[in-house]
Design an enzyme around this catalytic site. Structure first.
Site, PDB file in Angstrom:
ATOM      1  N   ASP A 171       0.712  -1.424   0.052  1.00  0.00           N
ATOM      2  CA  ASP A 171      -0.101  -0.098   0.101  1.00  0.00           C
ATOM      3  C   ASP A 171       0.717   1.270  -0.190  1.00  0.00           C
ATOM      4  O   ASP A 171       0.428   2.164   0.580  1.00  0.00           O
ATOM      5  CB  ASP A 171      -1.033   0.036   1.404  1.00  0.00           C
ATOM      6  CG  ASP A 171      -1.812  -1.220   1.186  1.00  0.00           C
ATOM      7  OD1 ASP A 171      -2.326  -1.718   0.250  1.00  0.00           O
ATOM      8  OD2 ASP A 171      -2.077  -1.740   2.506  1.00  0.00           O
ATOM      9  N   LYS A 177       1.744   2.180  -5.155  1.00  0.00           N
ATOM     10  CA  LYS A 177       2.349   1.578  -6.256  1.00  0.00           C
ATOM     11  C   LYS A 177       1.455   1.547  -7.690  1.00  0.00           C
ATOM     12  O   LYS A 177       1.680   2.021  -8.693  1.00  0.00           O
ATOM     13  CB  LYS A 177       2.368  -0.054  -6.226  1.00  0.00           C
ATOM     14  CG  LYS A 177       3.469  -0.405  -5.043  1.00  0.00           C
ATOM     15  CD  LYS A 177       3.491  -2.075  -5.017  1.00  0.00           C
ATOM     16  CE  LYS A 177       2.241  -2.452  -4.263  1.00  0.00           C
ATOM     17  NZ  LYS A 177       2.056  -2.066  -3.064  1.00  0.00           N
ATOM     18  N   GLY A 226      -4.628  -4.305  -3.754  1.00  0.00           N
ATOM     19  CA  GLY A 226      -5.510  -3.433  -3.980  1.00  0.00           C
ATOM     20  C   GLY A 226      -4.883  -2.121  -4.575  1.00  0.00           C
ATOM     21  O   GLY A 226      -4.090  -1.477  -3.680  1.00  0.00           O
ATOM     22  N   HIS A 227      -4.944  -1.745  -5.684  1.00  0.00           N
ATOM     23  CA  HIS A 227      -4.007  -0.651  -6.185  1.00  0.00           C
ATOM     24  C   HIS A 227      -4.956   0.388  -6.817  1.00  0.00           C
ATOM     25  O   HIS A 227      -5.839   0.024  -7.479  1.00  0.00           O
ATOM     26  CB  HIS A 227      -3.150  -1.216  -7.245  1.00  0.00           C
ATOM     27  CG  HIS A 227      -2.046  -2.259  -7.003  1.00  0.00           C
ATOM     28  ND1 HIS A 227      -1.321  -2.734  -7.777  1.00  0.00           N
ATOM     29  CD2 HIS A 227      -1.810  -2.760  -5.689  1.00  0.00           C
ATOM     30  CE1 HIS A 227      -0.506  -3.570  -6.900  1.00  0.00           C
ATOM     31  NE2 HIS A 227      -0.816  -3.755  -6.077  1.00  0.00           N
ATOM     32  N   GLN A 279       1.950  -6.131  -3.187  1.00  0.00           N
ATOM     33  CA  GLN A 279       2.424  -6.011  -1.812  1.00  0.00           C
ATOM     34  C   GLN A 279       3.740  -5.489  -1.434  1.00  0.00           C
ATOM     35  O   GLN A 279       3.808  -4.509  -2.213  1.00  0.00           O
ATOM     36  CB  GLN A 279       2.535  -7.515  -1.206  1.00  0.00           C
ATOM     37  CG  GLN A 279       1.267  -8.482  -1.254  1.00  0.00           C
ATOM     38  CD  GLN A 279       0.866  -8.920  -2.469  1.00  0.00           C
ATOM     39  OE1 GLN A 279       1.364  -9.767  -3.213  1.00  0.00           O
ATOM     40  NE2 GLN A 279      -0.344  -8.756  -2.748  1.00  0.00           N
TER      41      GLN A 279
HETATM   42  P1  GDP Z   1      -0.988   0.498  -3.802  1.00  0.00           P
HETATM   43  O1  GDP Z   1      -1.426  -0.881  -3.140  1.00  0.00           O
HETATM   44  O2  GDP Z   1       0.677   0.410  -3.359  1.00  0.00           O
HETATM   45  O3  GDP Z   1      -1.098   0.499  -5.066  1.00  0.00           O
HETATM   46  O4  GDP Z   1      -1.550   1.442  -2.762  1.00  0.00           O
HETATM   47  P2  GDP Z   1      -3.076   1.569  -2.295  1.00  0.00           P
HETATM   48  O5  GDP Z   1      -3.879   2.124  -3.252  1.00  0.00           O
HETATM   49  O6  GDP Z   1      -3.383   0.323  -1.511  1.00  0.00           O
HETATM   50  O7  GDP Z   1      -2.994   2.583  -1.095  1.00  0.00           O
HETATM   51  C1  GDP Z   1      -2.359   3.951  -1.289  1.00  0.00           C
HETATM   52  C2  GDP Z   1      -3.533   4.972  -1.317  1.00  0.00           C
HETATM   53  O8  GDP Z   1      -3.094   6.420  -0.761  1.00  0.00           O
HETATM   54  C3  GDP Z   1      -4.518   5.001  -2.146  1.00  0.00           C
HETATM   55  O9  GDP Z   1      -5.991   5.358  -1.482  1.00  0.00           O
HETATM   56  C4  GDP Z   1      -4.075   6.077  -2.875  1.00  0.00           C
HETATM   57  O10 GDP Z   1      -4.959   6.631  -3.730  1.00  0.00           O
HETATM   58  C5  GDP Z   1      -3.443   7.030  -2.169  1.00  0.00           C
HETATM   59  N1  GDP Z   1      -2.270   7.824  -2.394  1.00  0.00           N
HETATM   60  C6  GDP Z   1      -1.249   7.545  -3.189  1.00  0.00           C
HETATM   61  N2  GDP Z   1      -0.313   8.509  -3.345  1.00  0.00           N
HETATM   62  C7  GDP Z   1      -0.996   9.617  -2.514  1.00  0.00           C
HETATM   63  C8  GDP Z   1      -0.048  10.709  -1.993  1.00  0.00           C
HETATM   64  O11 GDP Z   1       1.007  11.121  -2.704  1.00  0.00           O
HETATM   65  N3  GDP Z   1      -1.066  11.520  -1.211  1.00  0.00           N
HETATM   66  C9  GDP Z   1      -2.248  11.061  -0.502  1.00  0.00           C
HETATM   67  N4  GDP Z   1      -2.879  11.919   0.200  1.00  0.00           N
HETATM   68  N5  GDP Z   1      -2.626   9.754  -1.153  1.00  0.00           N
HETATM   69  C10 GDP Z   1      -2.205   9.265  -2.083  1.00  0.00           C
HETATM   70  P1  IMO Z   2      -0.879  -4.461  -2.112  1.00  0.00           P
HETATM   71  O1  IMO Z   2      -0.549  -4.774  -3.469  1.00  0.00           O
HETATM   72  C1  IMO Z   2      -0.796  -4.499   2.065  1.00  0.00           C
HETATM   73  C2  IMO Z   2      -1.009  -8.568   3.585  1.00  0.00           C
HETATM   74  C3  IMO Z   2      -2.311  -9.059   4.659  1.00  0.00           C
HETATM   75  C4  IMO Z   2      -1.829  -9.985   5.811  1.00  0.00           C
HETATM   76  C5  IMO Z   2      -0.409 -10.667   4.784  1.00  0.00           C
HETATM   77  C6  IMO Z   2      -1.025 -11.911   4.092  1.00  0.00           C
HETATM   78  O2  IMO Z   2      -2.224  -3.655  -2.390  1.00  0.00           O
HETATM   79  O3  IMO Z   2       0.271  -3.317  -1.553  1.00  0.00           O
HETATM   80  P2  IMO Z   2      -2.461 -12.722   2.234  1.00  0.00           P
HETATM   81  O4  IMO Z   2      -3.967 -12.623   1.929  1.00  0.00           O
HETATM   82  O5  IMO Z   2      -1.423 -12.097   1.193  1.00  0.00           O
HETATM   83  O6  IMO Z   2      -2.152 -14.292   2.723  1.00  0.00           O
HETATM   84  O7  IMO Z   2      -2.213 -12.062   3.431  1.00  0.00           O
HETATM   85  O8  IMO Z   2      -0.328  -9.991   3.688  1.00  0.00           O
HETATM   86  N1  IMO Z   2      -1.136  -8.177   2.550  1.00  0.00           N
HETATM   87  C7  IMO Z   2      -1.155  -6.828   2.107  1.00  0.00           C
HETATM   88  N2  IMO Z   2      -0.877  -5.791   2.764  1.00  0.00           N
HETATM   89  N3  IMO Z   2      -1.164  -4.429   0.828  1.00  0.00           N
HETATM   90  C8  IMO Z   2      -1.195  -5.618  -0.052  1.00  0.00           C
HETATM   91  O9  IMO Z   2      -1.416  -5.625  -1.330  1.00  0.00           O
HETATM   92  C9  IMO Z   2      -1.492  -6.701   0.611  1.00  0.00           C
HETATM   93  N4  IMO Z   2      -1.669  -8.177   0.338  1.00  0.00           N
HETATM   94  C10 IMO Z   2      -1.336  -9.002   1.290  1.00  0.00           C
HETATM   95  O10 IMO Z   2      -2.904  -7.953   5.227  1.00  0.00           O
HETATM   96  O11 IMO Z   2      -0.851  -9.340   6.594  1.00  0.00           O
HETATM   97 MG    MG Z   3      -2.845  -1.667  -1.839  1.00  0.00          MG
END
Ligand code: GDP
Ligand code: IMO
Ligand code: MG
Length: 432
Positions: free
Chosen positions: A13, A16, A40-41, A225
């Site tokens: 998170d 990416k 979840g991207h 991840q």
């Molecule tokens: P990922 O799994 O690495 O793709 O990241 P996620 O999408 O799960 O979580 C990142 C969250 O931060 C999302 O809700 C994005 O919309 C948000 N986000 C990304 N870059 C920024 C930033 O520079 N500032 C803020 N406030 N939110 C951001």
């Molecule tokens: P993105 O790509 C954050 C975490 C879960 C748990 C551990 C194992 O959005 O960054 P799993 O279901 O993979 O066996 O769970 O890994 N986890 C993540 N945490 N971002 C993710 O993906 C994750 N995918 C798995 O919360 O701790």
């Molecule tokens: Mg994510």
């Protein structure tokens, strides 16, 4: 060869999705290489949010080739649902092509049931998984009993493999966990329909990527991840069940180890973690609650609150090493605005030694580690409008410079808000 690998440097998170969406503009092929719909991207374009779990984050740019590699585990109804939602929103033009590796393993209902049952009944310690069946699906791959996409598409093979698996998994479900068995016939019928929907996308992804590379096309490999959720290099057993580091981009997409020229590590300006497991810089105070609230730190897959803490450079240096990171993209810097004193963890101290380069593997030792902090002055100015490094306040620049120094990798991008536009680009890895 200008191919680029994007990976997370922390516990997932990091942002990416946003960075891959930005770089995808300059790429021709965008490839997911591991993980599944535990990811979840999030992409935000002109205020409109799209959350992707399986489809590569290049999909919002029309005309690209998006591929799901052999290293990914695919849940058919999730993929079909994701495709339908994009199509309904007019975001899947005919010029965009999506391919799924015929070697990708399929997540089956018994994988989800086992994942959830294990967490509930506590065989081993609770990991806090996403409950999506990721671990059990990878287990079956390694145990050589998994069902690949090409198996799902062949009714005879599918029936045979399914029968064998349902028999074995029902034994675990009923005898070990005291749960209801699954109905193999119903699964067969349901998955036969999914097979028909997925058939047009099944392909030899390795070959498709190689042909594009041979034509001088640029490939962007999208990790899921983060480094410290890697099954080998992370905080085992509180990890996911795949290799999340850059090296797996090659294995999980079917390309040679010299395919990429740069590796971009995505680093959130503070640290978050979902689920259980060690987190040395975790803040269980007002500042932690503030980061969670201002950063809107809720899981994009499960909606769970993310645990929050200070930026940890031990994690980042460890990630830079194991993935050969050449550039850092720093995200969510805007979330730190208004915090008077910021802290950066520079090492972990135990009674006997200090760790600065690597997270100790032994969890008992890691539990004894106390973070060593460097304190920096914060800033109060709104930075979401910044588009050049010069637009950032002095203290903000000091903070990012310290990160660059300590990471020993140059900063290539700074994200100051969720939207595609809210970005400072310093170096475009495709332009170098
Ligand atoms: P990922 O799994 O690495 O793709 O990241 P996620 O999408 O799960 O979580 C990142 C969250 O931060 C999302 O809700 C994005 O919309 C948000 N986000 C990304 N870059 C920024 C930033 O520079 N500032 C803020 N406030 N939110 C951001
Ligand atoms: P993105 O790509 C954050 C975490 C879960 C748990 C551990 C194992 O959005 O960054 P799993 O279901 O993979 O066996 O769970 O890994 N986890 C993540 N945490 N971002 C993710 O993906 C994750 N995918 C798995 O919360 O701790
Ligand atoms: Mg994510």
């Amino acid at each position: 060869m200008a191919n680029v690998i994007v990976v997370g440097t922390q516990w997932g998170d990091e942002g990416k999705g946003k960075v891959v969406d930005i770089y995808a503009k300059n790429a021709d092929v965008i490839a997911r290489f591991q993980g599944g719909n535990n990811a979840g991207h999030t992409l935000v374009v002109k205020g409109e949010q799209t959350i992707l779990h399986l489809i590569p984050s290049g999909i919002l740019h029309a005309g690209k080739i998006c591929v799901i590699g052999n290293g990914v585990v695919v849940d058919p109804p999730v993929l079909i649902g994701e495709l339908n939602r994009l199509r309904d929103r007019g975001l899947l033009p005919a010029s965009t092509r999506l391919y799924v590796s015929e070697k990708a393993h399929i997540i089956m209902p018994y994988h989800r049931r086992l994942d959830i049952a294990r967490e509930l009944h506590g065989v081993g310690k609770k990991i806090g998984t996403t409950g999506r069946g990721i671990g059990p699906a990878y287990e079956d791959k390694i145990a050589r009993v998994g069902i690949r996409l090409c198996d799902l598409l062949d009714e005879e093979i599918f029936q045979e493999k399914l029968n064998r698996n349902v028999e074995e998994k029902n034994f675990y479900l009923t005898k070990l966990f005291g749960e209801e068995p699954l109905d193999g016939r119903a699964i067969f019928e349901e998955y036969r329909a999914y097979a028909d929907e997925l058939r047009p996308y099944a392909a030899d992804v390795s070959l498709i990527i190689q042909r594009e590379i041979d034509r001088g096309r640029k490939v962007l490999f999208e990790g899921a991840q983060g480094t410290h959720l890697d099954v080998d290099h992370g905080t085992f057993p509180y990890v996911t069940s795949s290799n999340t580091v850059a090296g797996n981009a090659c294995c999980g997409a079917g390309v040679g180890p010299l395919a990429a020229r740069s590796v971009i590590g995505i680093c959130k300006a503070y640290t978050t973690r979902v689920g259980e497991g060690p987190f040395p810089t975790e803040l269980q105070d007002e500042t932690g609650a503030r980061l969670q609230q201002v950063g809107q730190e809720f899981g994009a897959t499960t909606g769970r609150k993310r645990r929050c803490g200070w930026l940890d450079m031990v994690l980042i240096r460890h990630a830079v090493r194991v993935s050969g990171i050449t550039g850092i993209a720093l995200t969510k810097l805007d979330v730190l605005t208004g915090i008077e004193k910021l802290r950066i963890c520079t090492g972990y101290q135990t009674e006997r030694e200090e760790f600065t380069e690597s997270v100790p593997a032994n969890l008992r030792l890691l539990a004894q580690c106390r973070p060593v902090y460097e304190e920096l002055d914060g800033w109060t100015e709104d930075i979401r409008g910044a588009r050049r490094i010069e637009d950032l306040p002095r203290n903000t620049r000091r903070y990012v410079e310290r990160i660059e120094e300590m990471a020993s990798a140059r900063l290539v991008l700074i994200s100051v808000g969720p939207d595609r536009e809210e970005t400072i680009t310093l170096n475009n890895p495709f332009a170098d």
